[in-house]
Each structure stands twice: as structure tokens, then as C-alpha cells.
Design a protein around this motif. Structure first.
Motif, PDB file in Angstrom:
ATOM      1  N   SER A  38       9.084   4.939   1.057  1.00  0.00           N
ATOM      2  CA  SER A  38       9.089   6.148   1.884  1.00  0.00           C
ATOM      3  C   SER A  38      10.432   6.874   1.839  1.00  0.00           C
ATOM      4  CB  SER A  38       8.715   5.814   3.332  1.00  0.00           C
ATOM      5  OG  SER A  38       9.623   4.885   3.894  1.00  0.00           O
ATOM      6  N   ILE A  40       2.162   1.867  -3.422  1.00  0.00           N
ATOM      7  CA  ILE A  40       1.123   2.415  -4.301  1.00  0.00           C
ATOM      8  C   ILE A  40       0.916   3.903  -4.022  1.00  0.00           C
ATOM      9  CG2 ILE A  40      -1.342   2.327  -4.848  1.00  0.00           C
ATOM     10  CD1 ILE A  40      -1.153  -0.731  -4.228  1.00  0.00           C
ATOM     11  N   VAL A  41       0.784   4.253  -2.760  1.00  0.00           N
ATOM     12  CA  VAL A  41       0.569   5.657  -2.388  1.00  0.00           C
ATOM     13  C   VAL A  41       1.768   6.498  -2.807  1.00  0.00           C
ATOM     14  CG1 VAL A  41       0.303   7.236  -0.438  1.00  0.00           C
ATOM     15  CG2 VAL A  41      -1.014   5.114  -0.512  1.00  0.00           C
ATOM     16  N   GLY A  42       2.970   5.978  -2.588  1.00  0.00           N
ATOM     17  CA  GLY A  42       4.169   6.707  -2.984  1.00  0.00           C
ATOM     18  C   GLY A  42       4.250   6.915  -4.481  1.00  0.00           C
ATOM     19  N   GLN A  43       3.870   5.872  -5.255  1.00  0.00           N
ATOM     20  CA  GLN A  43       3.920   5.995  -6.710  1.00  0.00           C
ATOM     21  C   GLN A  43       2.895   7.004  -7.223  1.00  0.00           C
ATOM     22  OE1 GLN A  43       6.413   4.389  -8.409  1.00  0.00           O
ATOM     23  NE2 GLN A  43       5.790   5.845  -9.976  1.00  0.00           N
ATOM     24  N   ILE A  44       1.723   7.037  -6.578  1.00  0.00           N
ATOM     25  CA  ILE A  44       0.723   8.045  -6.944  1.00  0.00           C
ATOM     26  C   ILE A  44       1.264   9.454  -6.668  1.00  0.00           C
ATOM     27  CG2 ILE A  44      -1.543   8.990  -6.331  1.00  0.00           C
ATOM     28  CD1 ILE A  44      -2.452   6.088  -5.837  1.00  0.00           C
ATOM     29  N   ALA A  45       1.926   9.625  -5.527  1.00  0.00           N
ATOM     30  CA  ALA A  45       2.505  10.936  -5.207  1.00  0.00           C
ATOM     31  C   ALA A  45       3.562  11.320  -6.232  1.00  0.00           C
ATOM     32  CB  ALA A  45       3.110  10.911  -3.806  1.00  0.00           C
ATOM     33  N   ALA A  53       0.826  -1.210   0.000  1.00  0.00           N
ATOM     34  CA  ALA A  53       0.000   0.000   0.000  1.00  0.00           C
ATOM     35  C   ALA A  53       0.860   1.260   0.000  1.00  0.00           C
ATOM     36  CB  ALA A  53      -0.932  -0.010   1.213  1.00  0.00           C
ATOM     37  N   ARG A  54       1.944   1.233   0.782  1.00  0.00           N
ATOM     38  CA  ARG A  54       2.833   2.401   0.811  1.00  0.00           C
ATOM     39  C   ARG A  54       3.484   2.631  -0.549  1.00  0.00           C
ATOM     40  NH1 ARG A  54       5.507   1.247   6.765  1.00  0.00           N
ATOM     41  NH2 ARG A  54       4.139   2.647   7.945  1.00  0.00           N
ATOM     42  N   HIS A 103       1.885  12.516  -9.385  1.00  0.00           N
ATOM     43  CA  HIS A 103       1.448  13.910  -9.254  1.00  0.00           C
ATOM     44  C   HIS A 103       2.628  14.872  -9.415  1.00  0.00           C
ATOM     45  CE1 HIS A 103      -2.789  13.482  -8.351  1.00  0.00           C
ATOM     46  NE2 HIS A 103      -2.541  12.558  -7.437  1.00  0.00           N
TER      47      HIS A 103
END
Length: 293
Positions: A117, A48-53, A45-46, A56
Motif C-alpha cells: 500500500s 496481489i491487488v497492488g501488483q495488478i494495479a 491479497a493486498r 495496469h
């Protein structure tokens, strides 16, 4: 933080556990903790969230807007020498990017690189098979030294065998279970030291070395940078100690952000700049390394 009630969060977790047919959290009288399955899912999950950031950030860059966050871990001697000038160069180019810094110990950097991270680790190459988990661009080659306080009973010792009775203080790399000091003695046909202790902080190491008869292992640039100021010395053992490759470590399989590329370029420009080695201290540091760029 989620703008939701505890009941709604509990319901979401239960629905997720039902969909996955796995228990993700353990509820105990002392609180809620992740299960082993939950920790595994959290790692993905981290990422995925990091790749989305990062996506952006890439879009912002295409618009000409340089924002976002860049997380950097730096080994101690690089942090004390080249990092400040590299940061100044970077801030002039990308002043809107927020920087986050960590100590560049493998036990801190490697897990963060894996879970997304951490963007960049400026530090030594991971040992053995672990090295294949990351992309590595070498910057320096250096050797290691045994250090202790000035006036240590073995400050003039010429053999590692004389130091077997001392308390050793070394950085713990959890993935190799801190075997480096043991291998060093084994390679020279010696038994392991009677006592090895582990740490995760240079500040703690320096304090203990100053006030006790413990000994430790430092890369030579750190010796040149710290020893005179902290009343430490290198013990002149005749044995050849390990070499250490220091470079830029990143997670493979994903594009590096514009901010990460910019910072790496700023660091390399700083290393190549003759002005960076204008002081006697920096010249001693540079004499203790081979520059590989």
C-alpha cells in the motif's frame, strides 16, 4: 461498495474458509474481525491487488497515458525541505497521477511497504536485519541531536548522564520495540533513562517539547529546520550520537512503476539543484548532512 448483499458476502467468505480449511473471520456480538490467519491472507491479497494495479499503470504508460496513484512516505525534515519542489517537478511531468502522502516513521512506512500500500519511503534505513527486507538507495548521512525547549533546566548540559532523570520522547519502531534510546545510553556506559515515552507524530512531539521539560532525539536537519521556529534548542552533549542514513526505501522483488521512477528522479534533481539551497535556512540544513548522490 461490492454491489452485493450481506448474505452473498457471507456465503463467499464461508466458501473461502471451506476451500482453505481455515477460519478467516471471527464473528462476535460487537462485529466481525479478522483472525490471525485472515490477517496473513489479507497481507498477500493486498500485494496481489497492488501488483495488478501496477500492471495496469504499466500498460497505461506504454500507451502514453500516465495515470494511477503513487503513495509516498517522507521523513519530517525531507518533507519540510526537498519534498515540495520534488512534487512540483513531478506534477509538471505526470499531472494525471494522484499522490498520497504518509508520515515517514518506520512504524508507519515498513508495514505499508510490505503489504504493497506504499510505493516509496523517503526515510531512514531500518535497523539490523530488518534492513534486508527492503531495497535502499542512500541519499543523506546525518547525525542525531538531543532537543528540548529553550530555557530547559538542562539546556546547557554537556553530558548524557545529566539527562537520565528527564522524560524522553522518542519515535517508536515497533519492530525493534523502541530500543534505540536505550542502546544510546548503554553504548556510553550509562543506565537507561528512568522514563521513555513513544510517539508517532512530529506535531505531538513539538507541542510536548514546547510546553514540558521532556527531551527528544531529532536528526540535525530537523533541528536546523524546526528549532528556531518552535522555540527548541539542541542540548550540547559531548557524546557522539548515532548516525542516520536517509534514502529511498522500496519493496524488493518487483519492478518500480514509471511514476515511482519519475518521482525519485525529481527528488534527486531537486537535491542536486543549487537553487534548492539558496536560503540561509536551507544552507544550514545542507551543512548538517552529507549528500550521497
Amino acid at each position: 461498495m461490492l454491489n452485493a448483499s450481506p448474505a452473498a458476502i457471507t456465503q463467499s467468505l464461508q466458501q473461502m474458509e471451506g476451500d482453505l480449511r481455515l477460519q478467516l473471520v471471527a464473528r462476535t456480538p460487537s462485529g466481525v474481525t479478522l483472525t490471525a490467519d485472515g490477517r496473513t491472507l489479507l497481507e498477500h491479497a493486498r500485494l496481489i491487488v497492488g501488483q495488478i494495479a501496477r500492471a495496469h499503470q504499466a500498460v497505461d504508460t506504454m500507451r502514453g497515458e500516465t495515470r494511477g496513484r503513487l503513495s509516498i512516505a517522507a521523513t519530517a525534515w525531507v518533507a519540510m525541505t526537498f519534498l515540495p519542489d520534488a512534487v512540483r517537478r513531478f506534477r509538471q511531468i505526470m499531472p494525471e497521477v494522484q499522490l498520497e502522502f504518509f508520515e515517514g516513521l518506520l512504524a508507519i512506512a515498513n508495514p505499508r511497504l510490505r503489504d504493497g500500500s506504499l510505493d516509496i519511503h523517503i526515510g531512514r534505513q531500518s535497523p539490523g536485519e530488518i534492513a534486508s527486507d527492503f531495497d535502499f538507495k542512500p541519499l543523506f548521512l546525518t547525525t542525531l541531536a538531543v532537543v528540548a525547549r529553550q530555557g530547559h533546566p538542562h539546556a546547557e548540559s554537556r553530558a548524557l548522564a545529566d539527562l537520565l532523570v528527564e522524560d524522553w520522547l522518542v519515535a517508536l519502531d515497533a519492530e525493534t520495540e523502541g530500543i534505540a534510546p536505550y542502546n544510546m545510553f548503554k553504548r556510553h556506559g550509562l543506565p537507561s533513562p528512568r522514563s521513555v515515552h513513544f510517539l508517532h507524530s512530529l506535531t505531538v512531539a513539538v507541542s510536548l517539547l514546547q510546553k514540558t521539560d521532556m527531551v527528544s532525539i531529532f536528526p540535525w536537519p530537523l533541528v536546523e529546520r524546526c528549532a528556531p521556529r518552535e522555540s527548541l534548542c539542541a542540548i550540547p552533549v559531548r557524546e557522539q550520537l548515532d548516525e542516520s542514513l536517509v534514502g529511498v526505501v522500496t519493496r524488493p522483488g518487483q519492478p518500480r512503476s514509471a511514476a515511482a521512477d519519475c518521482f525519485v528522479n525529481c527528488l534527486m534533481d531537486t537535491i542536486r539543484d543549487p537553487a534548492s539551497t539558496s536560503t540561509p535556512e536551507m544552507r544550514r540544513v545542507m551543512n548538517s548532512v552529507d549528500v550521497l548522490i
